[in-house]
Design an enzyme around this catalytic site. Structure first.
Site, mmCIF file in Angstrom:
data_model
loop_
_atom_site.group_PDB
_atom_site.id
_atom_site.type_symbol
_atom_site.label_atom_id
_atom_site.label_comp_id
_atom_site.label_asym_id
_atom_site.label_seq_id
_atom_site.Cartn_x
_atom_site.Cartn_y
_atom_site.Cartn_z
ATOM 1 N N ARG A 67 -0.438 -23.560 16.025
ATOM 2 C CA ARG A 67 -0.450 -23.134 14.674
ATOM 3 C C ARG A 67 0.183 -24.474 13.752
ATOM 4 N NH1 ARG A 67 -1.099 -18.106 12.031
ATOM 5 N NH2 ARG A 67 -0.058 -18.219 10.026
ATOM 6 N N ILE A 94 0.686 -16.831 6.962
ATOM 7 C CA ILE A 94 1.773 -17.351 6.778
ATOM 8 C C ILE A 94 1.929 -19.007 6.712
ATOM 9 C CG2 ILE A 94 4.382 -17.159 7.134
ATOM 10 C CD1 ILE A 94 3.014 -14.821 5.985
ATOM 11 N N ASN A 109 2.760 -16.683 -4.444
ATOM 12 C CA ASN A 109 2.059 -15.618 -3.973
ATOM 13 C C ASN A 109 2.185 -14.369 -4.581
ATOM 14 O OD1 ASN A 109 0.625 -14.635 -1.529
ATOM 15 N ND2 ASN A 109 2.465 -13.489 -1.103
ATOM 16 N N THR A 110 0.761 -13.773 -4.323
ATOM 17 C CA THR A 110 0.648 -12.569 -5.217
ATOM 18 C C THR A 110 0.626 -11.520 -3.998
ATOM 19 O OG1 THR A 110 -0.426 -10.961 -6.792
ATOM 20 C CG2 THR A 110 -1.797 -12.741 -5.605
ATOM 21 N N HIS A 111 1.449 -10.391 -4.136
ATOM 22 C CA HIS A 111 1.725 -9.443 -3.160
ATOM 23 C C HIS A 111 1.480 -7.901 -3.614
ATOM 24 C CE1 HIS A 111 2.630 -7.400 0.851
ATOM 25 N NE2 HIS A 111 3.696 -6.687 0.113
ATOM 26 N N ASP A 143 8.722 -18.658 0.313
ATOM 27 C CA ASP A 143 9.692 -19.421 1.132
ATOM 28 C C ASP A 143 9.320 -19.333 2.543
ATOM 29 O OD1 ASP A 143 12.201 -17.009 0.907
ATOM 30 O OD2 ASP A 143 10.474 -17.090 1.805
ATOM 31 N N GLY A 145 10.021 -17.166 4.592
ATOM 32 C CA GLY A 145 9.753 -15.868 5.348
ATOM 33 C C GLY A 145 8.319 -15.409 4.963
#
Ligand code: GRF
Length: 202
Positions: A67, A94, A109-111, A143, A145
């Site tokens: 990864r 991620i 980012n868009t969530h 970030d 997370g």
């Protein structure tokens, strides 16, 4: 400003950015998309990029021994285009410490949920299952997370009794596309600073 956009699917958020830049012109909008990256092939997002004549790159996790090596490859492929800002628009991976070392603090980012509610890969489904009466979308800085970085803007969408996941997600995406175009333009034109969890756009 130079933008690299990362996608994993249909790319309608990418398309909204492309359309806004075409409509206003890169100078007035404050940014141009210089490349589009993805974690998989065969997605409409890459076709949209190719139709716009943009360079593209694909970094698939399964092509790397670990990864971390994937993360490094993604960071290097992104860095090759010297972005000022990276936009994760429906990118479903991620990013790791190598990517964040280079682009942390300038990756948005868009969530499709009102963070901190319903983070992760199924935000729309989770809000619906929970029985939320309103949900929406969040544009935030990335970030280390999952969907946990400083929030820049949010948009609210009512949940309807007759909604299923796809109907609700489509309604969220209508708000999300407009929010992302507005936020990316402001960040590019006006600059920004991040003070703890607070994003300041002068
Ligand atoms: C967006 O709603 C994004 O927030 C979510 O997946 C959707 C991607 O849509 N992660 P698209 O690929 O931009 O059409």
């Amino acid at each position: 400003k130079r933008l690299v956009v990362l996608v994993s699917g249909s790319g309608t958020n990418l398309q909204a950015l492309l359309d806004a830049i075409a409509e206003h012109g890169a100078d007035a909008y404050g940014a141009e998309i210089v490349a589009v990256g993805a974690d998989r092939t065969g997605i409409a997002g890459l076709e949209r990029a190719e139709r716009a004549g943009l360079p593209t790159f694909v970094c698939r996790v399964k092509d790397y021994a670990s990864r971390d090596e994937w993360d490094r490859a993604l960071a290097e492929a992104t860095a090759a285009h010297a972005p000022d800002l990276v936009v994760s628009a429906g990118f479903m991976k991620i990013v790791g410490k190598e990517f964040l070392a280079r682009f942390g603090g300038r990756t948005v980012n868009t969530h499709p949920a009102l963070l901190p509610s319903f983070p992760g890969a199924h935000g729309v489904r989770d809000a619906l299952a929970y029985g939320a009466k309103v949900t929406g979308c969040t544009v935030h800085f990335v970030d280390d997370g999952v969907d946990s970085g400083p929030i820049i803007a949010q948009g609210v969408v009512d949940v309807r009794d007759e909604d299923d996941e796809s109907a609700l997600h489509e309604r969220i995406k209508e708000v999300e596309r407009r929010l992302l175009v507005e936020v990316v333009g402001r960040l590019a034109r006006d600059g920004f600073s991040i003070e703890g969890r607070k994003v300041v756009i002068p």
